[in-house]
Design a protein around this motif. Structure first.
Motif, PDB file in Angstrom:
ATOM      1  N   ASP A 170     -18.770  -2.705  -1.366  1.00 34.92           N
ATOM      2  CA  ASP A 170     -18.724  -4.156  -1.500  1.00 34.92           C
ATOM      3  C   ASP A 170     -18.069  -4.463  -2.844  1.00 34.92           C
ATOM      4  N   ILE A 171     -16.800  -4.894  -2.792  1.00 37.70           N
ATOM      5  CA  ILE A 171     -16.044  -5.173  -4.019  1.00 37.70           C
ATOM      6  C   ILE A 171     -15.565  -6.621  -3.957  1.00 37.70           C
ATOM      7  N   GLU A 172     -16.123  -7.455  -4.829  1.00 39.77           N
ATOM      8  CA  GLU A 172     -15.865  -8.898  -4.795  1.00 39.77           C
ATOM      9  C   GLU A 172     -16.062  -9.474  -6.182  1.00 39.77           C
ATOM     10  N   TRP A 173     -16.146 -10.795  -6.283  1.00 37.62           N
ATOM     11  CA  TRP A 173     -16.280 -11.453  -7.579  1.00 37.62           C
ATOM     12  C   TRP A 173     -17.513 -10.957  -8.329  1.00 37.62           C
ATOM     13  N   ASN A 174     -17.352 -10.840  -9.633  1.00 39.23           N
ATOM     14  CA  ASN A 174     -18.427 -10.392 -10.516  1.00 39.23           C
ATOM     15  C   ASN A 174     -19.418 -11.528 -10.735  1.00 39.23           C
ATOM     16  N   PRO A 175     -20.660 -11.395 -10.285  1.00 38.30           N
ATOM     17  CA  PRO A 175     -21.624 -12.479 -10.490  1.00 38.30           C
ATOM     18  C   PRO A 175     -22.167 -12.539 -11.910  1.00 38.30           C
ATOM     19  N   TYR A 176     -21.850 -11.530 -12.722  1.00 40.39           N
ATOM     20  CA  TYR A 176     -22.404 -11.426 -14.071  1.00 40.39           C
ATOM     21  C   TYR A 176     -21.384 -11.730 -15.167  1.00 40.39           C
ATOM     22  N   GLY A 177     -20.145 -12.027 -14.787  1.00 45.23           N
ATOM     23  CA  GLY A 177     -19.115 -12.255 -15.795  1.00 45.23           C
ATOM     24  C   GLY A 177     -17.775 -12.555 -15.157  1.00 45.23           C
ATOM     25  N   GLY A 178     -16.686 -12.111 -15.820  1.00 49.60           N
ATOM     26  CA  GLY A 178     -15.335 -12.379 -15.340  1.00 49.60           C
ATOM     27  C   GLY A 178     -15.084 -11.801 -13.958  1.00 49.60           C
ATOM     28  N   SER A 179     -14.317 -12.498 -13.158  1.00 47.29           N
ATOM     29  CA  SER A 179     -14.118 -12.153 -11.750  1.00 47.29           C
ATOM     30  C   SER A 179     -13.728 -10.697 -11.525  1.00 47.29           C
ATOM     31  N   CYS A 180     -12.857 -10.184 -12.378  1.00 50.21           N
ATOM     32  CA  CYS A 180     -12.291  -8.842 -12.158  1.00 50.21           C
ATOM     33  C   CYS A 180     -12.949  -7.781 -13.041  1.00 50.21           C
ATOM     34  N   TYR A 181     -14.125  -8.056 -13.560  1.00 49.23           N
ATOM     35  CA  TYR A 181     -14.905  -7.066 -14.312  1.00 49.23           C
ATOM     36  C   TYR A 181     -14.151  -6.525 -15.529  1.00 49.23           C
ATOM     37  N   GLY A 182     -13.246  -7.340 -16.071  1.00 52.91           N
ATOM     38  CA  GLY A 182     -12.515  -6.920 -17.255  1.00 52.91           C
ATOM     39  C   GLY A 182     -11.434  -5.889 -16.996  1.00 52.91           C
ATOM     40  N   LYS A 183     -11.077  -5.658 -15.736  1.00 50.44           N
ATOM     41  CA  LYS A 183     -10.089  -4.636 -15.404  1.00 50.44           C
ATOM     42  C   LYS A 183      -8.729  -5.265 -15.072  1.00 50.44           C
ATOM     43  N   SER A 184      -7.682  -4.531 -15.412  1.00 52.72           N
ATOM     44  CA  SER A 184      -6.343  -4.925 -14.980  1.00 52.72           C
ATOM     45  C   SER A 184      -6.222  -4.664 -13.485  1.00 52.72           C
ATOM     46  N   LYS A 185      -5.174  -5.169 -12.893  1.00 51.67           N
ATOM     47  CA  LYS A 185      -4.974  -4.942 -11.455  1.00 51.67           C
ATOM     48  C   LYS A 185      -4.847  -3.454 -11.144  1.00 51.67           C
ATOM     49  N   SER A 186      -4.073  -2.743 -11.927  1.00 57.59           N
ATOM     50  CA  SER A 186      -3.924  -1.310 -11.686  1.00 57.59           C
ATOM     51  C   SER A 186      -5.214  -0.561 -11.982  1.00 57.59           C
ATOM     52  N   GLY A 187      -5.951  -1.024 -12.992  1.00 56.60           N
ATOM     53  CA  GLY A 187      -7.239  -0.403 -13.305  1.00 56.60           C
ATOM     54  C   GLY A 187      -8.245  -0.593 -12.185  1.00 56.60           C
ATOM     55  N   MET A 188      -8.223  -1.754 -11.543  1.00 54.99           N
ATOM     56  CA  MET A 188      -9.132  -1.997 -10.431  1.00 54.99           C
ATOM     57  C   MET A 188      -8.774  -1.125  -9.230  1.00 54.99           C
ATOM     58  N   VAL A 189      -7.499  -0.996  -8.953  1.00 53.86           N
ATOM     59  CA  VAL A 189      -7.064  -0.136  -7.849  1.00 53.86           C
ATOM     60  C   VAL A 189      -7.510   1.301  -8.102  1.00 53.86           C
ATOM     61  N   SER A 190      -7.362   1.763  -9.324  1.00 51.47           N
ATOM     62  CA  SER A 190      -7.774   3.128  -9.659  1.00 51.47           C
ATOM     63  C   SER A 190      -9.273   3.309  -9.490  1.00 51.47           C
ATOM     64  N   TRP A 191     -10.040   2.297  -9.876  1.00 52.21           N
ATOM     65  CA  TRP A 191     -11.501   2.382  -9.744  1.00 52.21           C
ATOM     66  C   TRP A 191     -11.887   2.479  -8.268  1.00 52.21           C
ATOM     67  N   ILE A 192     -11.305   1.630  -7.434  1.00 52.31           N
ATOM     68  CA  ILE A 192     -11.606   1.656  -6.004  1.00 52.31           C
ATOM     69  C   ILE A 192     -11.200   3.001  -5.404  1.00 52.31           C
ATOM     70  N   ARG A 193     -10.032   3.489  -5.793  1.00 45.64           N
ATOM     71  CA  ARG A 193      -9.566   4.783  -5.281  1.00 45.64           C
ATOM     72  C   ARG A 193     -10.545   5.898  -5.648  1.00 45.64           C
ATOM     73  N   ASP A 194     -11.041   5.879  -6.873  1.00 44.71           N
ATOM     74  CA  ASP A 194     -12.004   6.906  -7.290  1.00 44.71           C
ATOM     75  C   ASP A 194     -13.266   6.857  -6.436  1.00 44.71           C
ATOM     76  N   PHE A 195     -13.717   5.660  -6.112  1.00 44.67           N
ATOM     77  CA  PHE A 195     -14.922   5.519  -5.296  1.00 44.67           C
ATOM     78  C   PHE A 195     -14.686   6.050  -3.890  1.00 44.67           C
ATOM     79  N   VAL A 196     -13.647   5.562  -3.228  1.00 42.58           N
ATOM     80  CA  VAL A 196     -13.452   5.941  -1.815  1.00 42.58           C
ATOM     81  C   VAL A 196     -13.065   7.414  -1.684  1.00 42.58           C
TER      82      VAL A 196
END
Length: 282
Positions: A170-196
């Motif tokens: 479940d990857i969606e808006w951050n309920p505790y802060g900034g929408s993208c959890y402080g990550k760049s677009k490429s950083g977010m893609v890398s994080w999701i890739r690491d998880f899956v």
């Protein structure tokens, strides 16, 4: 105070004028009732997030929260998703209403587990449903692989028993802060890739990705690289599932409301019973 005392040494008429002006100026900076009541938006406690919390706060306003969807087609199968907010769920009632599959929140980050997980996960199974678990991602607290490991350790695994759905990120808006959890677009893609990737390496299954198109566009740059491997669970409380994120030609599941019967979050599997069973079996 020094300034006020100095102006009082002037003539009475002038001192009254200046002091009044000073007091008036000070009052402009004192918080009135409106200012006192205004405060930062309430931030929920860690662990309290649930599937769709960001949709209600963001997409819901744009598309009309809980808009009436089109009637279910014969090749759409009703499901639900639950978290600790629902507590003990009346699974027999849901089964009687035609709900055939369910997902339960298992974990969040690397420190939270759902205290209602056992009742919800086994209860749906005992009612006759196929069921699975989901993980609420917090990419600002730890890495994707670490959160996948935590998820697997606390209920997010998969077994070929004919009743267990693959795990969900479940990857969606951050309920505790900034929408993208402080990550760049490429950083977010890398994080999701690491998880899956970690989930796939440990279970042999591709995790389902739950998200909303507008969040995906904002925080991943509408990255298209997961569409060929990871089933999509789209979130949109409207009459249709709408435009999908890049890379996915179709959605596997659709969370269409947060105000359904018995439990709020209701979903539709985009296929017939045999296709749902194929997802279960892998």
């Amino acid at each position: 105070m020094v300034f006020v005392r100095s102006v009082m040494s002037l003539s009475r008429g002038r001192s009254r004028l200046v002091v009044t002006g000073v007091l008036t100026g000070l009052l402009l900076f004192l918080p009135g009732p409106a200012a006192q009541s205004a405060s930062a938006p309430d931030v929920p406690p860690r662990g309290s997030a649930y599937m769709g919390i960001g949709v209600l706060a963001h997409d819901g306003r744009a598309s009309g929260p809980d808009a009436t969807p089109a009637p279910a087609r014969a090749n759409q199968i009703e499901g639900v998703d639950v978290s600790s907010h629902q507590g003990n769920v009346a699974w027999a009632t849901l089964w009687g209403d035609g709900v055939k599959w369910a997902y339960t929140k298992a974990t969040e980050g690397t420190s939270y587990t759902n205290p209602s997980f056992t009742q919800q996960y086994t209860g749906s199974y005992n009612a006759g449903m196929v069921r699975g678990a989901y993980h609420f991602a917090t990419p600002d607290t730890s890495g994707g692989a670490a959160q996948a490991d935590y998820f697997l350790k606390h209920g997010g695994g998969w077994s070929k028993d004919g009743k267990t759905l693959p795990g969900v990120l479940d990857i969606e808006w951050n309920p505790y802060g900034g929408s993208c959890y402080g990550k760049s677009k490429s950083g977010m893609v890398s994080w999701i890739r690491d998880f899956v990737n970690r989930y796939k390496s440990r279970t042999g299954r591709d995790a389902v990705i739950y998200t909303a198109t507008s969040w995906w566009t904002e925080c991943t740059g509408n990255y298209s690289g997961f569409g060929k491997t990871n089933p999509l669970w789209i979130a949109r409380y409207a009459s249709t599932a709408g435009t999908l994120p890049a890379g996915w030609p179709y959605h596997t599941m659709w969370q269409y409301t947060s105000s359904g019967k018995t439990v709020g979050d209701h979903d539709r599997f985009n296929g017939t019973q045999d296709r749902l069973q194929a997802l279960v079996n892998g």
